[in-house]
Each structure stands twice: as C-alpha cells, then as structure tokens.
Design an enzyme around this catalytic site. Structure first.
Site, PDB file in Angstrom:
ATOM      1  N   SER A  37       0.834  -1.204   0.000  1.00 19.46           N
ATOM      2  CA  SER A  37       0.000   0.000   0.000  1.00 19.46           C
ATOM      3  C   SER A  37       0.867   1.251   0.000  1.00 19.46           C
ATOM      4  CB  SER A  37      -0.889   0.016   1.244  1.00 19.46           C
ATOM      5  OG  SER A  37      -1.586   1.235   1.326  1.00 19.46           O
ATOM      6  N   PHE A 117     -31.452   4.848   1.778  1.00 16.34           N
ATOM      7  CA  PHE A 117     -30.398   5.478   0.983  1.00 16.34           C
ATOM      8  C   PHE A 117     -30.941   5.756  -0.413  1.00 16.34           C
ATOM      9  CE2 PHE A 117     -25.709   6.142   1.095  1.00 16.34           C
ATOM     10  CZ  PHE A 117     -25.602   6.433   2.443  1.00 16.34           C
ATOM     11  N   GLN A 231     -19.351   9.719 -11.117  1.00 12.70           N
ATOM     12  CA  GLN A 231     -20.462  10.109 -10.243  1.00 12.70           C
ATOM     13  C   GLN A 231     -20.205  11.420  -9.516  1.00 12.70           C
ATOM     14  OE1 GLN A 231     -21.686   7.690  -6.522  1.00 12.70           O
ATOM     15  NE2 GLN A 231     -23.457   7.661  -7.887  1.00 12.70           N
ATOM     16  N   HIS A 233     -21.635  13.508  -6.369  1.00 11.69           N
ATOM     17  CA  HIS A 233     -22.476  13.399  -5.180  1.00 11.69           C
ATOM     18  C   HIS A 233     -23.083  14.778  -4.961  1.00 11.69           C
ATOM     19  CE1 HIS A 233     -23.860  12.669  -1.157  1.00 11.69           C
ATOM     20  NE2 HIS A 233     -23.375  11.444  -1.154  1.00 11.69           N
ATOM     21  N   GLU A 246     -25.018  10.973   2.147  1.00 13.44           N
ATOM     22  CA  GLU A 246     -26.418  10.815   1.748  1.00 13.44           C
ATOM     23  C   GLU A 246     -27.281  10.399   2.946  1.00 13.44           C
ATOM     24  OE1 GLU A 246     -26.938   9.349  -2.337  1.00 13.44           O
ATOM     25  OE2 GLU A 246     -27.920   7.666  -1.368  1.00 13.44           O
ATOM     26  N   ARG A 288     -28.327   9.652  -7.170  1.00  9.78           N
ATOM     27  CA  ARG A 288     -27.371  10.766  -7.194  1.00  9.78           C
ATOM     28  C   ARG A 288     -27.286  11.460  -8.541  1.00  9.78           C
ATOM     29  NH1 ARG A 288     -22.647   7.884  -3.578  1.00  9.78           N
ATOM     30  NH2 ARG A 288     -23.931   7.883  -1.707  1.00  9.78           N
ATOM     31  N   HIS A 356     -17.276  12.246  -6.978  1.00 12.91           N
ATOM     32  CA  HIS A 356     -17.262  11.340  -5.833  1.00 12.91           C
ATOM     33  C   HIS A 356     -16.748   9.941  -6.150  1.00 12.91           C
ATOM     34  CE1 HIS A 356     -18.472   9.851  -1.951  1.00 12.91           C
ATOM     35  NE2 HIS A 356     -19.384   9.037  -2.445  1.00 12.91           N
ATOM     36  N   TYR A 357     -17.106   9.400  -7.310  1.00 13.30           N
ATOM     37  CA  TYR A 357     -16.876   7.962  -7.497  1.00 13.30           C
ATOM     38  C   TYR A 357     -16.762   7.635  -8.983  1.00 13.30           C
ATOM     39  CZ  TYR A 357     -17.695   2.935  -7.085  1.00 13.30           C
ATOM     40  OH  TYR A 357     -17.569   1.567  -7.149  1.00 13.30           O
ATOM     41  N   ARG A 391     -23.907   4.496  -9.739  1.00  5.57           N
ATOM     42  CA  ARG A 391     -23.890   3.656  -8.543  1.00  5.57           C
ATOM     43  C   ARG A 391     -24.911   4.155  -7.529  1.00  5.57           C
ATOM     44  NH1 ARG A 391     -21.168   3.870  -3.297  1.00  5.57           N
ATOM     45  NH2 ARG A 391     -20.305   5.906  -3.828  1.00  5.57           N
TER      46      ARG A 391
HETATM   47  C1  LIG Z   1     -15.896  10.595   1.453  1.00  9.34           C
HETATM   48  C2  LIG Z   1     -16.414   9.304   0.906  1.00  9.34           C
HETATM   49  C3  LIG Z   1     -17.498   8.691   1.485  1.00  9.34           C
HETATM   50  C4  LIG Z   1     -17.990   7.490   0.975  1.00  9.34           C
HETATM   51  N1  LIG Z   1     -19.058   6.896   1.582  1.00  9.34           N
HETATM   52  C5  LIG Z   1     -19.497   5.698   1.126  1.00  9.34           C
HETATM   53  C6  LIG Z   1     -20.560   5.014   1.783  1.00  9.34           C
HETATM   54  O1  LIG Z   1     -21.091   5.463   2.792  1.00  9.34           O
HETATM   55  N2  LIG Z   1     -20.966   3.831   1.279  1.00  9.34           N
HETATM   56  C7  LIG Z   1     -20.395   3.273   0.178  1.00  9.34           C
HETATM   57  O2  LIG Z   1     -20.802   2.187  -0.234  1.00  9.34           O
HETATM   58  N3  LIG Z   1     -19.371   3.899  -0.455  1.00  9.34           N
HETATM   59  C8  LIG Z   1     -18.911   5.078  -0.010  1.00  9.34           C
HETATM   60  N4  LIG Z   1     -17.873   5.698  -0.647  1.00  9.34           N
HETATM   61  C9  LIG Z   1     -17.165   4.994  -1.715  1.00  9.34           C
HETATM   62  C10 LIG Z   1     -16.249   3.927  -1.103  1.00  9.34           C
HETATM   63  O3  LIG Z   1     -15.815   4.353   0.152  1.00  9.34           O
HETATM   64  C11 LIG Z   1     -15.033   3.640  -1.973  1.00  9.34           C
HETATM   65  O4  LIG Z   1     -15.425   3.379  -3.286  1.00  9.34           O
HETATM   66  C12 LIG Z   1     -14.278   2.425  -1.438  1.00  9.34           C
HETATM   67  O5  LIG Z   1     -14.001   2.587  -0.067  1.00  9.34           O
HETATM   68  C13 LIG Z   1     -13.017   2.145  -2.198  1.00  9.34           C
HETATM   69  O6  LIG Z   1     -12.349   1.082  -1.564  1.00  9.34           O
HETATM   70  P1  LIG Z   1     -11.096   0.374  -2.237  1.00  9.34           P
HETATM   71  O7  LIG Z   1     -10.649  -0.683  -1.325  1.00  9.34           O
HETATM   72  O8  LIG Z   1     -11.438   0.016  -3.620  1.00  9.34           O
HETATM   73  O9  LIG Z   1     -10.022   1.530  -2.332  1.00  9.34           O
HETATM   74  P2  LIG Z   1      -9.316   2.496  -1.170  1.00  9.34           P
HETATM   75  O10 LIG Z   1      -9.973   2.293   0.123  1.00  9.34           O
HETATM   76  O11 LIG Z   1      -9.320   3.813  -1.798  1.00  9.34           O
HETATM   77  O12 LIG Z   1      -7.898   1.852  -1.107  1.00  9.34           O
HETATM   78  C14 LIG Z   1      -6.979   1.929  -2.164  1.00  9.34           C
HETATM   79  C15 LIG Z   1      -5.669   1.330  -1.713  1.00  9.34           C
HETATM   80  O13 LIG Z   1      -4.796   1.249  -2.823  1.00  9.34           O
HETATM   81  C16 LIG Z   1      -3.516   1.681  -2.432  1.00  9.34           C
HETATM   82  N5  LIG Z   1      -2.809   2.149  -3.638  1.00  9.34           N
HETATM   83  C17 LIG Z   1      -3.273   2.948  -4.627  1.00  9.34           C
HETATM   84  N6  LIG Z   1      -2.328   3.142  -5.557  1.00  9.34           N
HETATM   85  C18 LIG Z   1      -1.241   2.425  -5.162  1.00  9.34           C
HETATM   86  C19 LIG Z   1       0.067   2.236  -5.697  1.00  9.34           C
HETATM   87  N7  LIG Z   1       0.460   2.810  -6.844  1.00  9.34           N
HETATM   88  N8  LIG Z   1       0.925   1.436  -5.003  1.00  9.34           N
HETATM   89  C20 LIG Z   1       0.564   0.861  -3.833  1.00  9.34           C
HETATM   90  N9  LIG Z   1      -0.663   1.032  -3.284  1.00  9.34           N
HETATM   91  C21 LIG Z   1      -1.536   1.802  -3.949  1.00  9.34           C
HETATM   92  C22 LIG Z   1      -3.774   2.750  -1.409  1.00  9.34           C
HETATM   93  O14 LIG Z   1      -2.647   2.931  -0.579  1.00  9.34           O
HETATM   94  C23 LIG Z   1      -4.950   2.134  -0.653  1.00  9.34           C
HETATM   95  O15 LIG Z   1      -4.487   1.258   0.352  1.00  9.34           O
HETATM   96  C24 LIG Z   1     -17.379   6.906  -0.154  1.00  9.34           C
HETATM   97  C25 LIG Z   1     -16.284   7.515  -0.730  1.00  9.34           C
HETATM   98  C26 LIG Z   1     -15.821   8.714  -0.237  1.00  9.34           C
HETATM   99  C27 LIG Z   1     -14.666   9.378  -0.934  1.00  9.34           C
END
Ligand SMILES: Cc1cc2nc3c(=O)[nH]c(=O)nc-3n(C[C@H](O)[C@H](O)[C@H](O)COP(=O)(O)OP(=O)(O)OC[C@H]3O[C@@H](n4cnc5c(N)ncnc54)[C@H](O)[C@@H]3O)c2cc1C
Length: 586
Positions: A37, A117, A231, A233, A246, A288, A356-357, A391
C-alpha cells in the site's frame, strides 16, 4: 534489485485489498501473501466512507428488490449476473464483519439498524453512525493482523506490472522510505488500488485517489471499462468538497433552493413529502445522478444561492433535532462546523455537487478476473460491473467486500491450476526497464514543464468539459488537451532529487496515472452519443439502447488516444425500462 516472492501479491490495502488478503489467508493458510500500500492501510479512502453498506436484512426486503434497485439505478448498464451475485453475498459479508467486531448501529431491540439510501426502495443500508467506512476498515485491518501469512509492505508505491509468458507475474514497487525499487514476484496479482476522483479539482476523494491501479492494468493491455461514468455526489461542502453523506437525507434531511423550495419535486422526483418523513426512492432520496442534474438545471435558472464558494443549495437538517443529529450524524455536524462554520442543528448547510466515485475501471468478469491471466481486480478500481451508469449509495462498500473475497478465491483457483516455469531473466529485465524509467525522471534536465501546472490544466479541463453535463465540442477540446498534456508530461523533471520519501517523485507518477485515466474518460465520453445515468450529453439527450446498451472498453496506446471498443451488457431478467422516481414506492 531485491526480489520479494509470494504466492499472491495485492496492490492496495483499503477495504478491497484487506478483504482479499483475509480471504486468501483463511482459505489456504499455507499461501504467502504480500499486501502493498502506498499509505498505511488505515489511511486508505475506505476510512472516509460515512453512510454505510447495503445488504438485505429486514423481513420486508428481498434480494429481488436490491437487484431491481441496483439495475434500475444503474440505468440498465449493470451486468445482471454480477448484480445477482452481489445482492446474494452482501448479507453474508456484512454479518461476517459483525462477527469480526464491526460495531454496527442497532435498533432499540438490539437488532442491526438500517437506514434509507438514495434510489433504494427499502431500508437496507447498514451503518455505524456516520463513520461506517472507518469502522469497516478498522475491522478488516485488525482481522488481517491475525494472519501471519499476510506480509505487509506499507508505504510502497507500485509502478509497473510485470507480464511474461502471457500472464501477470508481479510488479515493481518503490519503497518510499529508502527510494529503493523492489521486484515483487507472484503467481497471481490482485489490484485493489481504489478510485481516481483526483483528476477533477473539486472532489470528495482523498489525495491518494489518483487511479494508479487502473493505470497499471491499462498500460499492461487490460481495458478500462465504462470510464465515461463519473459520479457526482449532490452534497459536498462548497469550499473543501468534503462529503456530507447521503445519510443526511436518509435520516430525513431536505434540499432547498434559494427560494426555500424543495426543488426536486420539479424534476420528476415528487410529490413533496412531509418534512422529516422521507418517502423512499423519491425527492431527496432520488438517485445521485438525477439529484445532481436537478441542481445543474436550477443553477441555470438562477435558483441557487450564490456564495463566495459558488452557487449552492441548502441541506436542511434542523427538524431532525440535536439529539438525532448527534446520534446518527455526528461527523456531519463536526465537519460542517469545522470547515464551514455552520452548525446544522441551527442553520441549513450550503452544499453543491462534487465528484465522488468512478463507476468505470479495470474490466473484470464476474470472478474478478481481468483479460490478463493471473491478474485480478476488485473495489473501486475495478468495473465488474454492478454499478452500471450510476452507482447507488452504499453499494460500493458492499462491492469491495463481495468482490475482494471473490478475487481472492479466483486467484487461488488460478494458482492451483498449475505451476508454469518462470523466466527470471525476462522478469528482471522488465524490472530493470521500470527502474530505468524512474531513473530517467531523476536524470532529466528540467524540461520546462511543472508538475503542478500540468495537474492544474488537467483538472480544469475535466471540470469544464467532463462534468455533470457534456457535449461534443467540449469533449473534443478535452481530448485534444489531454493528449497534448500526456506529451508534455514526458518533459516533466523532478525538483527534488533525493531518495527518502520523495513526494515530488510520487506526485509525478500519480499525475501520469491520472492523465491516462482522464483521457480514457473523455475519449469514452465523446464516443458515447447518448445520455445514460451519470453520462448526460446536451447534444444527445435520450438513452439509446439500440446502440449503447453496451460497455465501453478503452485500450491504452502509448502515443495515441485509446482505442474504444464495446461489449454487450449481460441481461438475465430485467429488460431496460423507464427509471421512475416520481411516486412512493414503499
Ligand atoms: C468521502 C467518501 C465517502 C464514501 N461513503 C461511502 C458510503 O457510505 N458507502 C459506500 O458504499 N461507499 C462510499 N464511498 C465509496 C467507497 O468508500 C469507496 O469506493 C471504497 O471505499 C473504495 O475502496 P477500495 O478498497 O477500492 O479503495 P481504497 O480504500 O481507496 O484503497 C486503495 C488502496 O490502494 C492503495 N494504492 C493505490 N495506488 C497504489 C500504488 N500505486 N501502489 C501501492 N498502493 C496503492 C492505497 O494505498 C490504498 O491502500 C465513499 C467515498 C468517499 C470518498
């Protein structure tokens, strides 16, 4: 160059990466797992999720309802076999989190509480106050610590995939503390790198969401699917872009224009409902894409409130009362006061739509497999696709659990299917080439291009031309500018030439990822001459199922814009229909 060998290596330790790591370790304790990470895992964006995760749990709900809401909400661009799998696995995953210690909010009788939601016909969003992502990520992180076979490489930045013999065999990564390059060799690789919202200037996304995971797969020949669907928001704080979840509206908050009118009733999301008693799927709980589009129209009519941070609508929570706000939305109150100086208990909060997404991402099948053998992807960086053209809130946290696990199981099947020989010389040569590229950045004389300048131009281009509404002229201009920026990017030199935590270097690499992703967005958006979900064209206002009930697939080319191809959407039981949010669907 040091070589780190494992059976499966995962890029990304957010929700999807951690869920995949746990599934690998649980399924086969003998596997050696590397989890990489670029930040400490708890700093991943999943931590910022507020509202919650969707999964059927209450007796008046059904998998059928969750399926229909998701497919309709996605404007029929979802692959329905994947949605079926998502809704079936969702409750199991959320219960599993409960067993691992996730402190879900409860009903007074002690059962799991759910909240309404946007776009969801029934209440099915599990939550932990408005810090759901924080608690989910914590639960996954602490669970992952139980497994000695998960070896963590925090603050390692993955730069290039290594592909030989027609399969992915690892990647190179920079250890940020020392600046040294490492070669990770693995029999299967899972990318869980998160989203790419940072290519826009005004976003809820954390600074690390720069599309690296998408770019890694894209440059290795895997298509980026449905990238035109970005997306917005509706409710971000107007100055910082910080999200007000939301769940504010799920708990009964309302949206007003400058004339104190609940304007959504004028956009096919009425009729107006009693304040404090939201009707599901309508008004403030419309999806959204529709709510953000309504904002745009109201703004054109001059109905929004001008503020020093741009035109805003008002999110009014006052009628919920202090007790409920403090219990259900404590973070929202805290952030509104800290960042904007507005206390939602006393005043409506000005908000405006914010990027947002990414619905699009690395093209995977229902097993989380990409077209490159040995390479899997899950979470926001992947497009499986359960989100289609839009989404629904709270499906993403569920998606990263369900498909994070699925990616792990598929990777295990793959490595159990045979152990082909490895050509170490070829792998080393590729790693050396990747290292050469990085060295080049250090050695390059200042080419006159500034990192910040290019980034600013990219963001401005995206905001002006690839926002809530788009049209041909703007998209063409954006494609031309981005292809120019990609060329100019080759002249970027580093000002910091040291090795230890060289953030200049990381930002240069991140900008490269964002430019590639941004070009895939605009080229795919230009080619989709219809309006569907989050992709709205002022010059092609209708949805065109005849031509575009298909996923776009953008293929990387080094010196040209991507080639765009299409694939039919998987339809199993829900034929495309009209998205109707105009009545009470309770
Ligand atoms: C403010 C906010 C609120 C949200 N609320 C909701 C909600 O209530 N409900 C819902 O369903 N969704 C929500 N979402 C969307 C959802 O949270 C995200 O889509 C989701 O958490 C993404 O998870 P992930 O594991 O795919 O990526 P992340 O949690 O973004 O993790 C990505 C990982 O990849 C690693 N990484 C990236 N590039 C590299 C690289 N080059 N080398 C090594 N490591 C790397 C990072 O270090 C990190 O560990 C929200 C998003 C935001 C921004």
């Amino acid at each position: 160059m040091e070589i780190i060998r494992s059976d499966v290596a995962i890029i990304g330790a957010g929700g999807a990466g951690l869920r995949a790591a746990i599934a690998l370790a649980e399924t086969d304790p003998l596997l050696k797992i590397s989890l990489i990470s670029k930040v400490y895992p708890m700093r991943s964006h999943t931590c910022a999720a507020e509202g919650g995760a969707a999964g059927v749990i209450k007796p008046d709900d059904s998998l059928e309802h969750h399926f229909n809401d998701t497919v309709g909400g996605g404007d029929w661009l979802c692959d329905q076999d994947a949605v079926d799998y998502l809704v079936r696995e969702a409750p199991k995953e959320l219960l599993q989190l409960e067993h691992w210690g996730c402190p879900w909010s409860r009903e007074p009788d002690g059962s799991v509480a759910v909240r309404p939601f946007g776009g969801m016909q029934k209440q099915r969003t599990w939550f932990a106050a408005d810090k759901s992502g924080f608690h989910i990520l914590h639960t996954l992180f602490q669970t992952s610590l139980k497994f000695p076979s998960i070896e963590r490489y925090d603050e390692y930045y993955a730069t290039d995939l290594i592909v030989d013999d027609g399969r992915c065999q690892g990647f190179t990564a920079i250890e940020m503390r020392s600046g040294q390059m490492r070669r990770f060799e693995a029999r299967a690789v899972i990318i869980a790198g998160g989203g790419a919202g940072r290519m826009f200037p005004f976003t809820t996304n954390g600074a690390i969401k720069t599309g690296d995971g998408m770019a890694l797969a894209y440059r290795a020949g895997v298509a980026l699917k449905d990238m035109e669907f970005v997306q917005y928001h509706p409710t971000g704080l107007p100055n910082t872009g910080t999200l007000l979840t939301e769940a504010c509206r799920g708990e009964g908050g309302i949206l007003l224009n400058r004339n104190s009118r609940r304007f959504l009733q004028d956009y096919g999301m009425g009729p107006e409902t009693p304040v404090g008693k939201p009707q599901l799927k309508t008004m403030e709980l419309g999806p959204r894409d529709r709510v953000s589009q309504a904002f745009w129209h109201e703004q054109k009519k001059g109905n929004m409130l001008p503020t020093k941070y741009g035109d805003c609508m008002l999110l009014d929570l006052r009628h919920l009362g202090e007790k409920k706000i403090d219990e259900r939305l404590p973070l929202v109150r805290d952030m509104s006061i800290s960042y904007l100086g507005v206390d939602p208990v006393k005043d409506p909060v000005p908000v405006r739509p914010v990027v947002h997404y990414m619905m699009g991402g690395i093209d995977t099948d229902i097993d989380a497999a990409t077209s490159l053998p040995g390479l899997y992807a899950a979470g926001e960086c992947a497009c499986v696709s359960i989100n289609g053209a839009n989404r629904l809130g709270s499906n993403s946290l569920t998606e990263l659990l369900v498909f994070g696990r699925r990616a792990a199981l598929s990777a295990i099947e793959f490595i159990n299917s045979g152990k082909p020989s490895v050509n170490e010389v070829a792998l080393s040569a590729q790693a050396a080439a990747a290292q050469g590229r990085i060295r080049g950045l250090f050695e390059k004389a200042d080419g006159g291009e500034s990192l910040a300048g290019l980034r600013r131009e990219m963001m401005r281009t995206m905001e002006e031309n690839a926002g809530i509404y788009r049209e041909e002229e703007g998209l063409k201009a954006a494609c031309a500018i981005l292809s120019q920026l990609r060329r100019r990017y080759l002249d970027v030199g580093l000002t910091d030439r040291t090795n230890v935590y060289n953030t200049d270097l990381l930002q240069a690499l991140e900008l490269g990822s964002m430019l590639d992703c941004a070009e895939a967005v605009t080229v795919s958006a230009l080619a989709r001459t219809e309006s569907r979900g989050a992709h709205q064209r002022l010059d092609f206002v209708e949805r065109d199922d005849g031509k575009f009930l298909r996923h776009s697939l953008a293929y990387f080319r080094s010196h040209e814009p991507p080639r765009v191809d299409y694939r039919d959407v998987v339809i199993t039981k829900s034929q495309p229909g009209v998205r109707d949010y105009s009545g009470d669907h309770k």
